[in-house]
Design an enzyme around this catalytic site. Structure first.
Site, PDB file in Angstrom:
ATOM      1  N   GLU A 182       0.780  -1.178   0.031  1.00 40.76           N
ATOM      2  CA  GLU A 182      -0.137   0.037   0.056  1.00 40.76           C
ATOM      3  C   GLU A 182       0.976   1.252  -0.032  1.00 40.76           C
ATOM      4  O   GLU A 182       1.982   1.387   0.094  1.00 40.76           O
ATOM      5  CB  GLU A 182      -0.939  -0.015   1.092  1.00 40.76           C
ATOM      6  CG  GLU A 182      -2.293  -0.447   1.108  1.00 40.76           C
ATOM      7  CD  GLU A 182      -3.079   0.713   0.152  1.00 40.76           C
ATOM      8  OE1 GLU A 182      -2.467   1.761  -0.493  1.00 40.76           O
ATOM      9  OE2 GLU A 182      -4.409   0.433  -0.182  1.00 40.76           O
ATOM     10  N   ASP A 224      -9.904   1.228  -4.369  1.00 38.12           N
ATOM     11  CA  ASP A 224      -8.936   1.390  -3.301  1.00 38.12           C
ATOM     12  C   ASP A 224      -8.215   2.709  -3.401  1.00 38.12           C
ATOM     13  O   ASP A 224      -8.803   3.808  -3.106  1.00 38.12           O
ATOM     14  CB  ASP A 224      -7.842   0.182  -3.182  1.00 38.12           C
ATOM     15  CG  ASP A 224      -7.282  -0.238  -2.106  1.00 38.12           C
ATOM     16  OD1 ASP A 224      -6.549   0.616  -1.461  1.00 38.12           O
ATOM     17  OD2 ASP A 224      -7.456  -1.488  -1.753  1.00 38.12           O
ATOM     18  N   ARG A 266      -7.152   1.018  12.744  1.00 35.92           N
ATOM     19  CA  ARG A 266      -5.750   1.241  12.338  1.00 35.92           C
ATOM     20  C   ARG A 266      -5.684   2.488  11.268  1.00 35.92           C
ATOM     21  O   ARG A 266      -6.820   2.814  10.524  1.00 35.92           O
ATOM     22  CB  ARG A 266      -5.153   0.001  11.788  1.00 35.92           C
ATOM     23  CG  ARG A 266      -5.673  -0.497  10.572  1.00 35.92           C
ATOM     24  CD  ARG A 266      -4.638  -1.451   9.827  1.00 35.92           C
ATOM     25  NE  ARG A 266      -5.412  -2.282   8.653  1.00 35.92           N
ATOM     26  CZ  ARG A 266      -5.214  -1.820   7.422  1.00 35.92           C
ATOM     27  NH1 ARG A 266      -4.817  -0.803   7.048  1.00 35.92           N
ATOM     28  NH2 ARG A 266      -5.744  -2.562   6.551  1.00 35.92           N
ATOM     29  N   GLU A 313     -12.762  -5.073   9.526  1.00 34.79           N
ATOM     30  CA  GLU A 313     -13.477  -4.703   8.184  1.00 34.79           C
ATOM     31  C   GLU A 313     -15.011  -4.758   8.108  1.00 34.79           C
ATOM     32  O   GLU A 313     -15.550  -5.580   7.414  1.00 34.79           O
ATOM     33  CB  GLU A 313     -12.892  -5.082   7.164  1.00 34.79           C
ATOM     34  CG  GLU A 313     -11.254  -5.262   6.823  1.00 34.79           C
ATOM     35  CD  GLU A 313     -10.645  -6.005   5.564  1.00 34.79           C
ATOM     36  OE1 GLU A 313     -11.518  -6.517   4.602  1.00 34.79           O
ATOM     37  OE2 GLU A 313      -9.528  -5.794   5.466  1.00 34.79           O
ATOM     38  N   ASN A 351     -10.166   5.241   2.232  1.00 35.51           N
ATOM     39  CA  ASN A 351      -9.112   5.003   1.258  1.00 35.51           C
ATOM     40  C   ASN A 351      -9.039   6.458   0.587  1.00 35.51           C
ATOM     41  O   ASN A 351      -9.876   7.082   0.687  1.00 35.51           O
ATOM     42  CB  ASN A 351      -9.413   3.995   0.324  1.00 35.51           C
ATOM     43  CG  ASN A 351      -8.466   2.662   0.733  1.00 35.51           C
ATOM     44  OD1 ASN A 351      -7.185   2.873   0.639  1.00 35.51           O
ATOM     45  ND2 ASN A 351      -9.272   1.615   0.734  1.00 35.51           N
ATOM     46  N   ASN A 391      -4.906   3.934   7.508  1.00 34.67           N
ATOM     47  CA  ASN A 391      -4.965   3.111   6.349  1.00 34.67           C
ATOM     48  C   ASN A 391      -4.419   3.802   5.016  1.00 34.67           C
ATOM     49  O   ASN A 391      -3.585   3.081   4.181  1.00 34.67           O
ATOM     50  CB  ASN A 391      -6.258   2.822   5.946  1.00 34.67           C
ATOM     51  CG  ASN A 391      -6.479   1.536   4.685  1.00 34.67           C
ATOM     52  OD1 ASN A 391      -5.617   0.687   4.869  1.00 34.67           O
ATOM     53  ND2 ASN A 391      -7.323   1.979   3.844  1.00 34.67           N
TER      54      ASN A 391
END
Length: 291
Positions: free
Chosen positions: A18, A198, A101, A122, A149, A103
């Site tokens: 990521e 995403d 958390r 999730e 995102n 992201n």
């Protein structure tokens, strides 16, 4: 069909690659493997790579204007020193859910960090988008979702895109001079069967590039929300791209092996790698975090 010259440039086989970001002063791309708790640096000129271990899940790394790096860990924002691999706590969102958390993140033209949190399991709508400015973290006011995102900031410095991944929708809001957001409006919703939106980034022409989890590639949308381009990649779970190279005309894409069984991995052995391709357009330089 345009030949984008897609290729693997770093075969890291990340569990959850990521947050790619091109740091111009180094001419290198940095990214993370969230679940493996790794920070990666790749120098395309020499082909060399480095890796550091993080003390917790790490969502992103961004350059700061004092020559350093800021990392987003599950426990909050930290200064990261690659010289000795140390992490120094800076700040965290007040009242953020215990199961969350960090992201994804981006900076705007003023050097503010816009970053999101998400429910690590999730399932719950506990993810929010925050703003870091002047050493202080504040809630952006955007509605909570399960998995945030983006965010992505347009080159004009006043347009922010925010993704509700499970809702398959990208929202757009205006940033005022004080860093506050206007009302969010729907920019685009990804249709069924095309994957989940995403990470995203805006190019020099103001178009939004969206990575598709489960969608085998990235899409390019114009400022009106029309789909104007697609690049297919050799992995199903693409997480984000960054524009790099001396002219910012090379796209670097992170990907993930998370959620893929043995059969799927056999069909896509390059899953989790760092890819590069020719996007046919330049990107926008990343503004370092103002510290």
């Amino acid at each position: 069909m345009t030949d984008h010259h897609v290729r693997t440039v770093l075969p890291v086989q990340a569990v959850l690659g990521e947050g790619p970001v091109w740091i111009g002063r180094e001419q290198a791309v940095w990214f993370v493997d969230i679940k493996s708790r790794h920070i990666h640096r790749f120098d395309p000129a020499s082909g060399t790579a480095q890796r550091w271990d993080a003390p917790d899940q790490v969502g992103w790394v961004l350059p700061s204007d004092d020559g350093g790096l800021i990392a987003g860990l599950r426990t909050g924002l930290h200064r990261f020193d690659p010289a000795d691999g140390s992490f120094t706590f800076l700040a965290r969102p007040e009242g953020d859910a215990a199961g969350n958390r960090l992201n994804d993140a981006a900076t705007d033209s003023a050097g503010r960090i816009w970053f999101g949190t998400m429910d690590d399991a999730e399932t719950d709508l506990t993810g929010r988008v925050y703003r870091h400015a002047g050493g202080t973290v504040s809630d952006s006011g955007l509605a909570p979702v399960c998995i945030t995102n983006g965010p992505a900031i347009a080159g004009d410095g006043v347009t922010l895109y925010h993704t509700d991944t499970l809702g398959k929708t990208i929202w757009r809001a205006t940033i005022d001079g004080d860093g506050r957001l206007g009302a969010a409006t729907r920019f685009v919703t990804i249709e069924e069967g095309a994957g989940y939106p995403d990470g995203s980034v805006v190019d020099a022409e103001g178009c939004l590039w969206v990575a598709l989890w489960g969608g085998w590639g990235v899409r390019r949308y114009d400022p009106a929300g029309a789909l104007i381009g697609t690049v297919r990649l050799p992995a199903s779970n693409i997480t984000k791209i960054a524009f790099g190279g001396a002219d910012l005309r090379t796209a670097y894409a992170t990907s993930a092996r998370k959620g893929l069984d043995a059969e799927a991995l056999a069909d896509q052995p390059e899953a989790g790698n760092l890819f590069a391709f020719d996007p046919g357009v330049a990107g926008v330089p990343v503004t370092p975090v103002a510290v």
